[in-house]
Design a protein around this motif. Structure first.
Motif, PDB file in Angstrom:
ATOM      1  N   GLN A  20       0.836  -1.213   0.000  1.00 13.11           N
ATOM      2  CA  GLN A  20       0.000   0.000   0.000  1.00 13.11           C
ATOM      3  C   GLN A  20       0.866   1.257   0.000  1.00 13.11           C
ATOM      4  O   GLN A  20       0.585   2.204  -0.714  1.00 13.11           O
ATOM      5  CB  GLN A  20      -0.907  -0.019   1.241  1.00 13.11           C
ATOM      6  N   TRP A  21       1.907   1.262   0.837  1.00 11.17           N
ATOM      7  CA  TRP A  21       2.789   2.418   0.984  1.00 11.17           C
ATOM      8  C   TRP A  21       4.209   1.981   0.650  1.00 11.17           C
ATOM      9  O   TRP A  21       5.011   1.670   1.529  1.00 11.17           O
ATOM     10  CB  TRP A  21       2.714   2.976   2.406  1.00 11.17           C
ATOM     11  N   GLU A  53      -4.709  13.261   6.579  1.00 13.06           N
ATOM     12  CA  GLU A  53      -4.696  12.440   5.365  1.00 13.06           C
ATOM     13  C   GLU A  53      -4.081  11.072   5.649  1.00 13.06           C
ATOM     14  O   GLU A  53      -4.579  10.042   5.187  1.00 13.06           O
ATOM     15  CB  GLU A  53      -3.943  13.143   4.239  1.00 13.06           C
ATOM     16  N   LYS A  56      -6.577   9.005   7.478  1.00 13.18           N
ATOM     17  CA  LYS A  56      -7.618   8.536   6.560  1.00 13.18           C
ATOM     18  C   LYS A  56      -7.120   7.331   5.761  1.00 13.18           C
ATOM     19  O   LYS A  56      -7.838   6.349   5.598  1.00 13.18           O
ATOM     20  CB  LYS A  56      -8.046   9.662   5.618  1.00 13.18           C
ATOM     21  N   GLN A  57      -5.887   7.404   5.283  1.00 16.28           N
ATOM     22  CA  GLN A  57      -5.329   6.280   4.536  1.00 16.28           C
ATOM     23  C   GLN A  57      -5.237   5.024   5.402  1.00 16.28           C
ATOM     24  O   GLN A  57      -5.537   3.920   4.936  1.00 16.28           O
ATOM     25  CB  GLN A  57      -3.955   6.648   3.986  1.00 16.28           C
ATOM     26  N   ASP A  60      -8.714   3.636   5.841  1.00 12.51           N
ATOM     27  CA  ASP A  60      -9.112   2.945   4.603  1.00 12.51           C
ATOM     28  C   ASP A  60      -8.434   1.579   4.503  1.00 12.51           C
ATOM     29  O   ASP A  60      -9.042   0.603   4.084  1.00 12.51           O
ATOM     30  CB  ASP A  60      -8.794   3.781   3.375  1.00 12.51           C
TER      31      ASP A  60
END
Length: 65
Positions: A20-21, A53, A56-57, A60
């Motif tokens: 993801q990251w 942010e 939020k990530q 999610d």
């Protein structure tokens, strides 16, 4: 999956988090060790985004897994 489940399964989940990251290193993931706030901080640091942010990530990501 809630954060407690992610923390408990961090060894398995950290690979998905790295997908993801992609800017997070293995060392970053070892430092995080399933701690949500550490992950948020590392995402902020590596991607230069605001805390809101990054949170939020992470939320999610939790919803996805």
């Amino acid at each position: 999956m809630n954060w407690d489940e992610i923390k408990g399964n961090w060894t398995q989940v950290k690979g998905k988090a790295q997908q993801q990251w992609g800017k997070l290193t293995n060392d970053d993931m070892d430092i995080v060790e399933g701690k949500r706030e550490e992950l948020v901080g590392k995402i902020q640091e590596r991607y230069g985004i605001a805390k809101e942010e990054a949170e939020k990530q992470v939320d999610d990501f939790c919803d996805k897994y």
